[in-house]
Design a protein around this motif. Structure first.
Motif, short mmCIF file in Angstrom:
data_model
loop_
_atom_site.label_atom_id
_atom_site.label_comp_id
_atom_site.label_asym_id
_atom_site.label_seq_id
_atom_site.Cartn_x
_atom_site.Cartn_y
_atom_site.Cartn_z
N GLY A 11 -0.56 2.72 4.40
CA GLY A 11 -1.69 3.29 5.13
C GLY A 11 -1.72 2.88 6.59
O GLY A 11 -2.62 3.27 7.33
N GLN A 12 -0.71 2.09 7.02
CA GLN A 12 -0.68 1.59 8.40
C GLN A 12 0.71 1.75 9.00
O GLN A 12 1.71 1.73 8.29
CB GLN A 12 -1.05 0.11 8.44
N THR A 36 -4.01 2.90 11.82
CA THR A 36 -4.03 3.83 10.70
C THR A 36 -2.90 4.85 10.81
O THR A 36 -2.65 5.40 11.88
CB THR A 36 -5.38 4.58 10.65
N SER A 76 -4.73 -0.27 3.18
CA SER A 76 -5.00 0.94 3.94
C SER A 76 -6.01 0.68 5.03
O SER A 76 -6.75 -0.28 5.01
CB SER A 76 -5.52 2.03 3.00
N ARG A 77 -6.04 1.56 6.02
CA ARG A 77 -6.98 1.46 7.13
C ARG A 77 -7.81 2.73 7.20
O ARG A 77 -8.06 3.28 8.26
CB ARG A 77 -6.19 1.26 8.44
N GLN A 78 -8.24 3.24 6.05
CA GLN A 78 -9.00 4.46 6.02
C GLN A 78 -10.36 4.27 6.65
O GLN A 78 -10.95 3.20 6.59
CB GLN A 78 -9.18 4.93 4.57
N GLY A 89 -4.39 6.89 6.47
CA GLY A 89 -4.72 5.62 5.85
C GLY A 89 -4.72 5.61 4.34
O GLY A 89 -4.89 4.56 3.73
#
Length: 359
Positions: free
Chosen positions: A174-175, A192, A115-117, A198
């Motif tokens: 998440g991407q 994201t 994920s890219r949170q 994300g």
């Protein structure tokens, strides 16, 4: 055409690391997406690097110069292997991702999974300590009004009892990926996911307490352990004690900078404590043992006979505990010999006698 070595500002005997370092510095300086950048200059140094960073290409260049490479159809650079820049090819960023990532928002080209949170914000604050608290360490309670993980949904953003499924846009990664056309070629980047932010999840019903954010604003109390030996203006970092991240993202960190009150008796120099004490002329001459109040309590200090004014005596192991290793510093005691005043008749007569004897 300008010499490749001259373009990078390196000698012909430069090694691989020197060439890479020179290129990275110039790439940051001239990148066209940076204020004050120069696209033409950037292309030139990039072309030079592509040759000099490759052992075989560099050998050929050293032998026959620029004629070893013909210009590609696009004019964007040498056409070795038929894959010049700007020709629609996939460009492998390799170990130069840290150079170009500053400008394009990626590092090393492709990113896979995860994920890219957005991480929570860091918090910075000051804490005031008494001198003795800094020397021996202490534990303090701090109050912070900050974003924290929602107690109702425990940070997942969903109303308890409702369904959480995989995000259909990013398939749980998440991407989302996209291809960006640049003068370096086509570069695949990951950003994201705009649908799940994300988290990789789809929430059937948002939490009524936090509105699906997974965080709420509230006051929290935190017990902070201050290590022995910390000094004024030093900062400690508490990982994960900053603002909570939305949608279950990691929390930021808490940075606490120490403000240490001065002591009336001791000055601090590193891990040593400095103090000046007055002694009598006779104590300095004949020697004596005096009582000294330290941070650990009272102790005895021996003054050797014949001590001169300004002499510094060291009391080992009675200073400040070392912050990152065992043991303690010292107490350095500067002796200030006091000249007697308001002498009695008898005292004056005795001193006159000593004077006659050359003392």
């Amino acid at each position: 055409m300008k010499d490749y070595y001259e373009l990078l500002g390196v000698s012909k005997g430069a090694n691989e690391d020197e060439i890479k370092k020179a290129f990275r510095k110039l790439a940051h300086q001239y990148h066209p997406d940076k204020q004050g950048g120069d696209e033409k200059k950037f292309k030139e140094i990039n072309e030079a690097y592509q040759v000099l960073s490759d052992t075989e290409k560099r050998r050929m260049y050293d032998q026959v110069g620029h004629s070893a490479y013909k210009q590609g159809a696009s004019g964007a650079g040498p056409s070795w292997g038929g894959a010049g820049f700007g020709n629609g090819v996939e460009f492998d960023m390799g170990d130069l991702g840290d150079v170009f990532g500053d400008f394009f928002g990626f590092g090393g080209g492709k990113r896979q999974g995860g994920s890219r949170q957005k991480r929570g914000k860091d918090i910075a604050m000051d804490m005031t300590l008494d001198f003795k608290e800094a020397v021996f360490g202490t534990e303090k309670e701090v109050k912070l009004y900050k974003t924290s993980t929602c107690n109702k949904c425990h940070g997942n953003g969903a109303e308890p009892g409702t369904k959480i499924s995989q995000c259909g846009t990013c398939k749980g990664t998440g991407q989302v990926t996209s291809v960006q056309r640049t003068f370096l070629g086509n570069i695949q980047t990951a950003t994201t996911c705009p649908q799940c932010h994300g988290s990789g999840s789809h929430i059937e019903k948002k939490c009524s307490e936090c509105g699906g954010q997974g965080i709420t604003k509230k006051e929290e109390k935190l017990s902070v352990k201050i290590p022995a030996g910390i000094n004024d203006n030093e900062t400690i970092r508490l990982t994960g004690q900053g603002e909570a991240g939305v949608h279950g993202a990691p929390a930021g960190d808490l940075y606490i900078t120490m403000r240490v009150r001065q002591d009336k008796r001791f000055a601090r120099e590193g891990d040593d404590l400095l103090i000046t004490i007055p002694i009598l002329f006779t104590q300095a001459t004949l020697g004596d043992t005096v009582s000294l109040e330290t941070l650990d309590g009272k102790t005895e200090l021996r003054i050797p006979p014949g001590t001169q004014s300004g002499t510094v005596l060291r009391m080992q192991g009675m200073g400040v505990p070392h912050l990152r290793k065992s043991g303690r510093g010292s107490i350095l005691v500067a002796l200030d010999i006091q000249t007697p005043k308001n002498l009695s008749r008898k005292q004056r007569e005795l001193l006159e006698q000593l004077k006659k004897e050359g003392i």
